[in-house]
Design a protein around this motif. Sequence first.
Motif, PDB file in Angstrom:
ATOM      1  N   SER A  17       5.481  47.223 -23.203  1.00  0.00           N
ATOM      2  CA  SER A  17       5.333  46.428 -21.944  1.00  0.00           C
ATOM      3  C   SER A  17       4.830  45.301 -22.253  1.00  0.00           C
ATOM      4  N   ASP A  18       5.225  44.123 -21.568  1.00  0.00           N
ATOM      5  CA  ASP A  18       4.252  42.742 -21.474  1.00  0.00           C
ATOM      6  C   ASP A  18       3.966  42.748 -20.032  1.00  0.00           C
ATOM      7  N   GLU A  19       2.724  43.117 -19.714  1.00  0.00           N
ATOM      8  CA  GLU A  19       2.276  43.258 -18.346  1.00  0.00           C
ATOM      9  C   GLU A  19       2.234  41.701 -17.811  1.00  0.00           C
ATOM     10  N   GLU A  20       2.793  41.641 -16.521  1.00  0.00           N
ATOM     11  CA  GLU A  20       2.607  40.251 -15.695  1.00  0.00           C
ATOM     12  C   GLU A  20       1.848  40.683 -14.373  1.00  0.00           C
ATOM     13  N   TYR A  21       1.319  39.742 -14.021  1.00  0.00           N
ATOM     14  CA  TYR A  21       0.615  39.678 -12.462  1.00  0.00           C
ATOM     15  C   TYR A  21       0.980  38.666 -11.569  1.00  0.00           C
ATOM     16  N   PHE A  22       1.270  39.144 -10.531  1.00  0.00           N
ATOM     17  CA  PHE A  22       1.767  38.392  -9.301  1.00  0.00           C
ATOM     18  C   PHE A  22       0.823  38.489  -8.138  1.00  0.00           C
ATOM     19  N   PHE A  23       0.541  37.324  -7.411  1.00  0.00           N
ATOM     20  CA  PHE A  23      -0.185  37.431  -6.236  1.00  0.00           C
ATOM     21  C   PHE A  23       0.391  36.618  -5.222  1.00  0.00           C
ATOM     22  N   GLU A  24       0.506  37.105  -3.956  1.00  0.00           N
ATOM     23  CA  GLU A  24       0.656  36.347  -2.790  1.00  0.00           C
ATOM     24  C   GLU A  24      -0.516  35.887  -2.022  1.00  0.00           C
ATOM     25  N   LEU A  25      -1.062  34.695  -2.387  1.00  0.00           N
ATOM     26  CA  LEU A  25      -2.140  34.319  -1.604  1.00  0.00           C
ATOM     27  C   LEU A  25      -2.105  33.886  -0.119  1.00  0.00           C
ATOM     28  N   LYS A  26      -3.198  34.394   0.586  1.00  0.00           N
ATOM     29  CA  LYS A  26      -3.137  34.031   2.077  1.00  0.00           C
ATOM     30  C   LYS A  26      -4.167  33.031   2.489  1.00  0.00           C
ATOM     31  N   GLY A  27      -4.872  32.641   1.814  1.00  0.00           N
ATOM     32  CA  GLY A  27      -5.655  31.407   2.029  1.00  0.00           C
ATOM     33  C   GLY A  27      -7.152  31.448   2.773  1.00  0.00           C
ATOM     34  N   ASP A  28      -7.110  32.744   3.181  1.00  0.00           N
ATOM     35  CA  ASP A  28      -8.476  32.985   3.610  1.00  0.00           C
ATOM     36  C   ASP A  28      -9.434  33.664   2.803  1.00  0.00           C
ATOM     37  N   ASP A  29      -9.304  33.700   1.554  1.00  0.00           N
ATOM     38  CA  ASP A  29     -10.253  34.254   0.431  1.00  0.00           C
ATOM     39  C   ASP A  29     -10.897  32.719  -0.115  1.00  0.00           C
ATOM     40  N   PRO A  30     -12.101  33.300  -0.817  1.00  0.00           N
ATOM     41  CA  PRO A  30     -12.831  31.855  -1.180  1.00  0.00           C
ATOM     42  C   PRO A  30     -12.073  31.403  -2.287  1.00  0.00           C
ATOM     43  N   ARG A  31     -11.867  29.955  -2.457  1.00  0.00           N
ATOM     44  CA  ARG A  31     -11.350  29.272  -3.799  1.00  0.00           C
ATOM     45  C   ARG A  31     -12.338  29.270  -4.755  1.00  0.00           C
TER      46      ARG A  31
END
Length: 376
Positions: free
Chosen positions: A92-106
């Motif tokens: 496998s070639d593992e990939e990472y996907f994130f749906e950001l909400k905006g209320d976490d620290p930048r």
Amino acid sequence: MFRRNRYKRYFISLCILLGIFGLLACQQVSSSSSSTPQARVESRPVDYGHNAPTSRDKFLWPFSSESIWNMPIGSDAQYKPARIKSAPRLRSDEEYFFELKGDDPRQPVYAPGSWKKRCKGKKKSMKISLPVPDDLIIPDAEKGKTPNNASAFLMPDGKTLVQLEPLARCEPGGPIYGWRYFPNVDIYTAGIGGAHFGSGLSSIGGSIREGELVDDAPIRHALKINLWGKKYLYYSKRIPGYRWPADRADKYAAKQYGGKNPELVQGALLAIPPDLSVSSLGLKTQPAKKLFHAFQDYGAYVVDDTDWNAHAIPLEHSVLKEFRRTYGYSFNTSEGPFFDDVIKLFTELSVVSNNTPESVGGGGTPRAPLAPPIRN
């Protein structure tokens, strides 16, 4: 008397012969009648209309319906053998996907210190910050393990994709590391480009997502594959290791690509020809059968070099645990029925030589319906 008996014997012999030929003909018709429906069932396309979705989640099934990642193979596709041989391992070639909400620290994004020490070195800014949870950890490379970790972050605006490779974050609340694909990509568009930097193709488009190898629904998008550049990927001054939709090859392509087939380069669309079927290939495992239909109906784009003698398929990192939990064996393997099936699929792949911006998938009538509209 003698003549009448002789004619009688001739007549009886003729009847016997006609009876034998008739029986054989009946057996042939019977055999053909019983085998034809089975062949027809196996070779017909997947029923994409059965419980077909009428809309889709943009994060799970991104990009426009006419995107290269969503366009089926067409009836005018021209197939040229890729001549891929078996490999001793499937990865496998593992990939990472994130749906950001905006209320976490930048947190700032920096270039990796090196391919093997990603979270160290000078902090060269990628001129962007991402709102991510403090507990998000993506391990650094280690000896013998330097994954690509292509990644995509859907920003809080719901449309902008930031893509990085290789993604790493080694300490809670710390900075994020990864070279950035530029410019950012709008998830509502064709979404061609991204952080698979061997080809410049998308991190998230074409990825096998969680659920797609274990549920009853067919995979309804193109896939991605990685091949060993030293053995398969072609390079010359006239054909510099890539073709559309890729916009590059690896920087070392001129020295390290050793393939002999000019059709097989980064960005090539590969597919299983329409005259093959699950039964003709003797596939045994359910996930391989799902991959077969995706390869035949949508194809797969070459996006990266495995850099060793292995065939690889990019997928969302969470798929691996789900796969083992469902089937009881690992996706990453060098033996067993699933391994045999998938290696067989690779050896049957052909290049769709007329895949162009004007004829995505080869043009003509698509083998499957286009992707439904995105839910807003």
